[in-house]
Structures are given as C-alpha cells and as structure tokens.
Design a protein around this motif. Structure first.
Motif, PDB file in Angstrom:
ATOM      1  N   THR A  84       1.034   9.357 -16.681  1.00  0.00           N
ATOM      2  CA  THR A  84       1.648  10.286 -15.724  1.00  0.00           C
ATOM      3  C   THR A  84       0.770  10.509 -14.496  1.00  0.00           C
ATOM      4  OG1 THR A  84       0.717  12.196 -16.918  1.00  0.00           O
ATOM      5  CG2 THR A  84       2.944  11.498 -17.518  1.00  0.00           C
ATOM      6  N   ASP A 124       4.910  12.767  -9.997  1.00  0.00           N
ATOM      7  CA  ASP A 124       4.919  14.151  -9.533  1.00  0.00           C
ATOM      8  C   ASP A 124       5.213  15.073 -10.715  1.00  0.00           C
ATOM      9  OD1 ASP A 124       7.688  13.998 -10.036  1.00  0.00           O
ATOM     10  OD2 ASP A 124       8.179  13.642  -7.934  1.00  0.00           O
ATOM     11  N   THR A 125       5.202  16.369 -10.459  1.00  0.00           N
ATOM     12  CA  THR A 125       5.348  17.358 -11.531  1.00  0.00           C
ATOM     13  C   THR A 125       6.670  17.199 -12.275  1.00  0.00           C
ATOM     14  OG1 THR A 125       3.984  18.936 -10.304  1.00  0.00           O
ATOM     15  CG2 THR A 125       5.366  19.819 -12.060  1.00  0.00           C
ATOM     16  N   GLU A 126       7.760  16.988 -11.528  1.00  0.00           N
ATOM     17  CA  GLU A 126       9.086  16.866 -12.146  1.00  0.00           C
ATOM     18  C   GLU A 126       9.165  15.655 -13.071  1.00  0.00           C
ATOM     19  OE1 GLU A 126      13.812  16.327 -10.870  1.00  0.00           O
ATOM     20  OE2 GLU A 126      12.272  16.680  -9.338  1.00  0.00           O
ATOM     21  N   GLU A 164       6.930  13.569 -20.347  1.00  0.00           N
ATOM     22  CA  GLU A 164       6.382  14.340 -21.469  1.00  0.00           C
ATOM     23  C   GLU A 164       7.466  14.677 -22.487  1.00  0.00           C
ATOM     24  OE1 GLU A 164       2.606  16.673 -19.364  1.00  0.00           O
ATOM     25  OE2 GLU A 164       4.416  17.782 -19.910  1.00  0.00           O
ATOM     26  N   GLN A 170      -2.432  19.117 -20.577  1.00  0.00           N
ATOM     27  CA  GLN A 170      -1.572  18.105 -21.175  1.00  0.00           C
ATOM     28  C   GLN A 170      -2.120  17.629 -22.517  1.00  0.00           C
ATOM     29  OE1 GLN A 170      -1.336  14.015 -19.415  1.00  0.00           O
ATOM     30  NE2 GLN A 170       0.781  14.579 -18.973  1.00  0.00           N
ATOM     31  N   THR A 217       6.640  13.974 -14.341  1.00  0.00           N
ATOM     32  CA  THR A 217       5.694  14.143 -15.445  1.00  0.00           C
ATOM     33  C   THR A 217       6.355  14.895 -16.583  1.00  0.00           C
ATOM     34  OG1 THR A 217       3.717  14.094 -14.042  1.00  0.00           O
ATOM     35  CG2 THR A 217       3.521  15.235 -16.141  1.00  0.00           C
ATOM     36  N   GLN A 218       7.107  15.935 -16.259  1.00  0.00           N
ATOM     37  CA  GLN A 218       7.790  16.711 -17.293  1.00  0.00           C
ATOM     38  C   GLN A 218       8.846  15.872 -18.002  1.00  0.00           C
ATOM     39  OE1 GLN A 218       6.944  20.105 -18.138  1.00  0.00           O
ATOM     40  NE2 GLN A 218       8.016  19.279 -19.920  1.00  0.00           N
ATOM     41  N   ASN A 238      -5.983  15.387 -18.196  1.00  0.00           N
ATOM     42  CA  ASN A 238      -5.433  16.718 -17.932  1.00  0.00           C
ATOM     43  C   ASN A 238      -5.654  17.606 -19.160  1.00  0.00           C
ATOM     44  OD1 ASN A 238      -3.620  18.953 -17.806  1.00  0.00           O
ATOM     45  ND2 ASN A 238      -2.374  17.861 -16.303  1.00  0.00           N
TER      46      ASN A 238
END
Length: 218
Positions: free
Chosen positions: A161, A165-167, A173, A195, A169-170, A192
């Motif tokens: 990841t 970006d954050t979106e 995950e 994470q 990555t989610q 992280n």
C-alpha cells in the motif's frame, strides 16, 4: 497446523550476511505483520518464503515438506508474492489477468475476474488498458488481482500500500482482511505502525538480519 517453518535459516549474498539463524513457525490462518528497520532483511525473508531465493544454510518447510521437494511452479500456485513495486508484463491489463489461467491451461473465468475487479473497485474496462498508462496505485491493484484469481494458501505482501492513497489503502486492507477470514495465511511487510497492528494476530520484528521478537497480538 504449521503451514511454513524456518529451521535455522541463514542467507548471504556475495559474502554479505542478510539473514542469520532464523527459526520461526507460521500457523495456517495466521495474519503476521513483518516489521523492522529498512535493510534489516524483511524482503529477503519473504523471498525465501516462496523459494524465490534459496537459503545459504538451514531448511524451509511448507506443509511439513522441504520447499526443495516441490516443483517451483506448483509451489507458487500455493504461495503468492506481491512485490512493493508491481511488475506487469505484456501490453494490456488483460495479458496479466489471463496469465494465471494460461499457466493452468484453462479458460479465463470471467465471473471470477469481474468479482475481483468489483472488490477492488475497478471497472473491467481496465482490461483493455495499456499497462504503460496505469498509475502506480492502479498497477498495484492489478498485480493483486492477478495474484488472487486463484486463492493461494499463503499470501506474501511487501509494502503493497506504499503507493496508494488513503482511500485505496483502505480498499486493499479490507480485501486482505477478508481473505484472511476465509483462511488464507498472510505475511505483510509494513512500515506503518498503525497498519502493522490493525488486523494481524502476530507481529514479527526483524532487525539486522535476525528475529528480534514474535509478539502475539490481542
């Protein structure tokens, strides 16, 4: 049940010791975060897990049998490795998605392809895109889809990841968490701290080529 075991494994390259005397067991269904400073040997550890590298000393067992006793192609059907920098080949995304089917000499399963593109929130129109025109994050998700068309027993993830970006990555995950709940064993290298403890049941710390600790998480 132990799915993967390292028995006093060391690895050296051109006289430089990368890993030394690694002994660890990974149980089927584990979600293990692999952490430690850069250059500590984490990526080498993952490459040893799927027999991309062979140990200088010691033995690695998959399901109780030395990895040397497996046909490499068969082993990599059971153990999937996603690199930090995704590698896509051919001209189009479809070339990459069809590959896991072609090495098994079977017709591509469009329903499975559609399912995974949906899970990763990508349109199937990506199949016709030239791989050279994809962003780093898009390449990473395509590489993941390619690895997951046939569910592996063991999934090795090397900072997958880091380019997302954050979106996204989610999204990734959530997919990995769901795969683990389905019984797939996960080894995930991450830098992280949040994470590393988010979904894992164990935290493996490697420093200077040696295991510092294997922590069972609550």
């Amino acid at each position: 049940m132990t799915i993967l075991e390292f028995r006093k494994v060391s690895f050296s390259n051109e006289g430089q010791r990368i890993l030394h005397n690694i002994s660890v067991q990974m149980e089927a269904g584990d979600f293990i975060s692999v952490v430690g400073p850069s250059g500590s040997g984490k990526s080498t550890f993952l490459k040893l897990c799927c027999h991309l590298l062979s140990p200088s000393d010691g033995d690695i067992l998959f399901r109780g049998k030395s990895v040397n006793e497996y046909n490499p192609t068969d082993l990599r059907k059971s153990i999937a490795y996603c690199f930090q920098t995704p590698y896509l080949f051919g001209s189009t995304v479809r070339d990459n998605i069809n590959f896991p089917f072609s090495i098994r000499s079977i017709k591509p399963d469009q329903n499975r392809i559609n399912e995974l593109f949906s899970i990763f929130q990508m349109a199937t129109g990506y199949l016709e895109k030239n791989v050279k025109n994809l962003s780093g994050g898009e390449k990473q998700r395509i590489a993941l889809i390619r690895s997951l068309l046939f569910k592996p027993e063991l999934l090795l993830l090397d900072e997958i990841t880091s380019a997302l970006d954050t979106e996204n990555t989610q999204i990734v995950e959530n997919v990995i968490k769901a795969l683990n709940k389905e019984g797939i064993t996960i080894l995930w290298i991450t830098h992280n701290p949040e994470q590393s403890r988010k979904y894992a049941n164990k935290l493996l710390t490697i420093e200077a080529g040696e295991i510092k600790s294997l922590e069972v998480l609550p």
